[in-house]
Design a protein around this motif. Structure first.
Motif, mmCIF file in Angstrom:
data_model
loop_
_atom_site.group_PDB
_atom_site.id
_atom_site.type_symbol
_atom_site.label_atom_id
_atom_site.label_comp_id
_atom_site.label_asym_id
_atom_site.label_seq_id
_atom_site.Cartn_x
_atom_site.Cartn_y
_atom_site.Cartn_z
ATOM 1 N N VAL A 1 5.930 8.373 12.357
ATOM 2 C CA VAL A 1 5.032 8.960 11.358
ATOM 3 C C VAL A 1 5.841 9.414 10.140
ATOM 4 C CG1 VAL A 1 3.542 10.944 10.858
ATOM 5 C CG2 VAL A 1 3.193 9.615 12.946
ATOM 6 N N ASN A 2 6.987 10.039 10.384
ATOM 7 C CA ASN A 2 7.843 10.488 9.283
ATOM 8 C C ASN A 2 8.396 9.310 8.471
ATOM 9 O OD1 ASN A 2 7.466 13.186 9.874
ATOM 10 N ND2 ASN A 2 9.339 13.363 11.104
ATOM 11 N N GLN A 3 8.482 8.151 9.128
ATOM 12 C CA GLN A 3 8.948 6.948 8.429
ATOM 13 C C GLN A 3 7.824 6.247 7.670
ATOM 14 O OE1 GLN A 3 10.708 4.785 11.711
ATOM 15 N NE2 GLN A 3 12.766 5.576 11.298
ATOM 16 N N GLY A 4 6.596 6.783 7.801
ATOM 17 C CA GLY A 4 5.493 6.247 7.002
ATOM 18 C C GLY A 4 4.404 5.516 7.762
ATOM 19 N N LEU A 5 4.465 5.483 9.104
ATOM 20 C CA LEU A 5 3.416 4.798 9.872
ATOM 21 C C LEU A 5 2.099 5.560 9.738
ATOM 22 C CD1 LEU A 5 2.719 2.484 11.847
ATOM 23 C CD2 LEU A 5 3.300 4.039 13.721
ATOM 24 N N ASP A 6 1.061 4.884 9.284
ATOM 25 C CA ASP A 6 -0.256 5.497 9.083
ATOM 26 C C ASP A 6 -1.098 5.317 10.346
ATOM 27 O OD1 ASP A 6 -2.689 6.463 8.251
ATOM 28 O OD2 ASP A 6 -3.042 4.906 6.746
ATOM 29 N N LEU A 7 -1.404 6.426 11.002
ATOM 30 C CA LEU A 7 -2.193 6.390 12.239
ATOM 31 C C LEU A 7 -3.551 7.057 12.062
ATOM 32 C CD1 LEU A 7 0.691 7.323 14.727
ATOM 33 C CD2 LEU A 7 -0.238 5.041 14.272
ATOM 34 N N SER A 8 -3.996 7.166 10.822
ATOM 35 C CA SER A 8 -5.194 7.951 10.520
ATOM 36 C C SER A 8 -6.464 7.390 11.149
ATOM 37 C CB SER A 8 -5.382 8.074 9.007
ATOM 38 O OG SER A 8 -5.471 6.789 8.404
ATOM 39 N N ASP A 9 -6.494 6.106 11.404
ATOM 40 C CA ASP A 9 -7.679 5.523 12.032
ATOM 41 C C ASP A 9 -7.348 4.924 13.402
ATOM 42 O OD1 ASP A 9 -6.122 3.450 11.116
ATOM 43 O OD2 ASP A 9 -7.805 2.232 10.415
ATOM 44 N N LYS A 10 -6.260 5.430 14.011
ATOM 45 C CA LYS A 10 -5.778 4.852 15.267
ATOM 46 C C LYS A 10 -5.964 5.805 16.440
ATOM 47 C CE LYS A 10 -4.225 1.233 13.074
ATOM 48 N NZ LYS A 10 -5.001 -0.038 13.111
ATOM 49 N N ARG A 11 -6.160 5.215 17.597
ATOM 50 C CA ARG A 11 -6.204 5.955 18.863
ATOM 51 C C ARG A 11 -4.851 5.755 19.539
ATOM 52 N NH1 ARG A 11 -11.243 4.851 22.802
ATOM 53 N NH2 ARG A 11 -12.288 6.476 21.599
ATOM 54 N N VAL A 12 -4.128 6.854 19.729
ATOM 55 C CA VAL A 12 -2.730 6.816 20.166
ATOM 56 C C VAL A 12 -2.593 7.545 21.505
ATOM 57 C CG1 VAL A 12 -0.373 7.489 19.566
ATOM 58 C CG2 VAL A 12 -1.996 6.837 17.749
ATOM 59 N N VAL A 13 -1.777 6.989 22.403
ATOM 60 C CA VAL A 13 -1.497 7.635 23.685
ATOM 61 C C VAL A 13 0.015 7.749 23.866
ATOM 62 C CG1 VAL A 13 -1.693 7.498 26.208
ATOM 63 C CG2 VAL A 13 -3.622 6.788 24.767
ATOM 64 N N CYS A 14 0.495 8.956 24.136
ATOM 65 C CA CYS A 14 1.885 9.190 24.516
ATOM 66 C C CYS A 14 1.972 9.352 26.030
ATOM 67 C CB CYS A 14 2.431 10.463 23.859
ATOM 68 S SG CYS A 14 2.766 10.310 22.099
ATOM 69 N N ILE A 15 2.877 8.638 26.647
ATOM 70 C CA ILE A 15 3.048 8.724 28.097
ATOM 71 C C ILE A 15 4.040 9.844 28.415
ATOM 72 C CG2 ILE A 15 3.579 7.467 30.210
ATOM 73 C CD1 ILE A 15 1.195 6.356 28.502
ATOM 74 N N ILE A 16 3.561 10.861 29.126
ATOM 75 C CA ILE A 16 4.408 11.974 29.563
ATOM 76 C C ILE A 16 4.769 11.673 31.015
ATOM 77 C CG2 ILE A 16 4.619 14.472 29.709
ATOM 78 C CD1 ILE A 16 4.052 13.297 26.863
ATOM 79 N N THR A 17 5.948 11.115 31.211
ATOM 80 C CA THR A 17 6.285 10.432 32.462
ATOM 81 C C THR A 17 6.546 11.349 33.648
ATOM 82 O OG1 THR A 17 8.527 10.314 31.552
ATOM 83 C CG2 THR A 17 7.166 8.335 31.406
ATOM 84 N N GLY A 18 6.937 12.606 33.379
ATOM 85 C CA GLY A 18 7.238 13.504 34.503
ATOM 86 C C GLY A 18 7.101 14.960 34.087
#
Length: 353
Positions: free
Chosen positions: A300-317
């Motif tokens: 995101v800090n590098q400029g990736l626009d996620l404003s219309d995206k559904r994002v999932v982060c995997i919290i592995t443990g």
């Protein structure tokens, strides 16, 4: 009572009528919607897949239940793994549950005590090797080819079959596949398994799209990013401290087929994400799992626009795998006061704002 991974997704798994349908209650882990970080990072929607809610506190249980069931089906006399912690805990637990002896090779000085304590409590035979994870894994691979003992590291294809069920769950809860998956990369089995799961669900017309797979290694243990094995990988995130991933090529395939990336995040970035995840979202993940959030913040800090995206982060443990790090890395909020109401009020009311 939950039916577990084998029961819920039997149609997608390599099981037969002779496969024991065992479960310790793995799978069906929460998909929690971000309450704060998603908005701050400009995500359309951000979710955290809490794999620390599995029986032994990590995603490894999904694959282990399939690997152990197949080992029982094949009348194996024991199971064996090399581990930096989570695999050993899972193998030992399922071994204890089914009566299969578990043999664990661990790299000397490289396993968080919380994870080692689990393997010990479950009764595994622990063999400490004076070498890193890659040395231990080679020993296990050579040993299990000579004896009727099942290797249960992620090079065992049944492990990845079980781990892919997390992709099914994410899709089931959201009603479709997300746009992007941010995931830690160590031995690279999990990014491989998720991609396999998403592809299978798409082929079965259970979803309408495929996500981009955004994988992140620790900067001091980033062989895929560097393009060559790392002889002495170093990172505070012990679960991804791996210099020569077993699933290297399939991780590249997942990256390329999905239009994703595999990049690196520094230990400082991992620790910052680790703290933010806990203090801003109430999610306490182990350091390696924070690599997914660190990767999200970085892109995101590098400029990736996620404003219309559904994002999932995997919290592995779960963060309880490595409690010493939490104590040492998070600024202490403990204040000692006199046992009077006035002293308590002075501190408590200022903290409450």
């Amino acid at each position: 009572m939950g039916i577990g991974v084998l029961g819920k997704y039997r149609a997608y798994l390599p099981v037969s009528d002779s496969t024991p349908m065992i479960t310790l209650g793995e799978g069906d882990t929460p998909l929690v919607k971000s309450n704060r970080l998603g908005a701050e990072l400009g995500c359309g929607e951000l979710y955290f897949k809490l794999e620390g809610c599995n029986p032994t506190g990590s995603f490894k249980d999904r694959g282990m239940v399939v690997a152990i069931a197949k080992a029982l089906e094949e009348h194996s006399v024991a199971v064996m793994c090399a581990s930096t912690g989570n695999t050993s805990a899972s193998a030992a637990a399922y071994g204890a549950y089914t009566g299969l002896p578990a043999l664990v090779l661990i790299p000397k000085g490289e396993v968080a005590l919380g994870k080692l304590a689990q393997a010990m409590a479950y009764g595994a035979r622990i063999i400490m090797v004076d070498g890193n994870f890659d040395v231990a894994l080679k020993l296990v691979r050579d040993f299990t080819t000579k004896h009727h003992i099942t290797l249960v590291n992620s090079v065992n294809p049944h492990r990845l079959q079980g781990q892919k069920t997390a992709a099914f769950e994410v899709s089931d809860v959201l009603g479709d596949a997300p746009d992007l998956i941010f995931i830690p990369v160590g031995n690279a089995g999990n990014i491989t398994a998720y991609w396999q799961g998403f592809k299978e669900y798409r082929a079965a017309e259970m979803t309408t799209r495929l996500p981009r797979m955004m994988g992140f290694q620790a900067d001091g243990a980033a062989p895929i990013v560097r393009g060559h094995p790392i002889n002495n990988p170093q990172t505070i995130a012990s679960a991804i401290r791996i210099g020569n991933p077993a699933s290297w090529q399939s991780a590249l395939q997942a990256r390329d087929e999905s239009g994703g990336i595999i990049d690196a995040v520094t230990d400082d970035e991992i620790l910052e994400a680790y703290r933010l995840l806990a203090s801003r979202e109430g999610v306490f993940g182990e350091p390696a799992s924070a690599a997914s959030v660190a990767g999200l913040i970085k892109t995101v800090n590098q400029g990736l626009d996620l404003s219309d995206k559904r994002v999932v982060c995997i919290i592995t443990g779960t963060g309880l795998k490595d409690p010493d790090l939490a104590v040492s890395s998070v600024q202490a909020h403990t204040v000692e006061v006199e046992p009077t109401m006035e002293a308590v009020e002075a501190v408590a009311l200022s903290a409450a704002g």
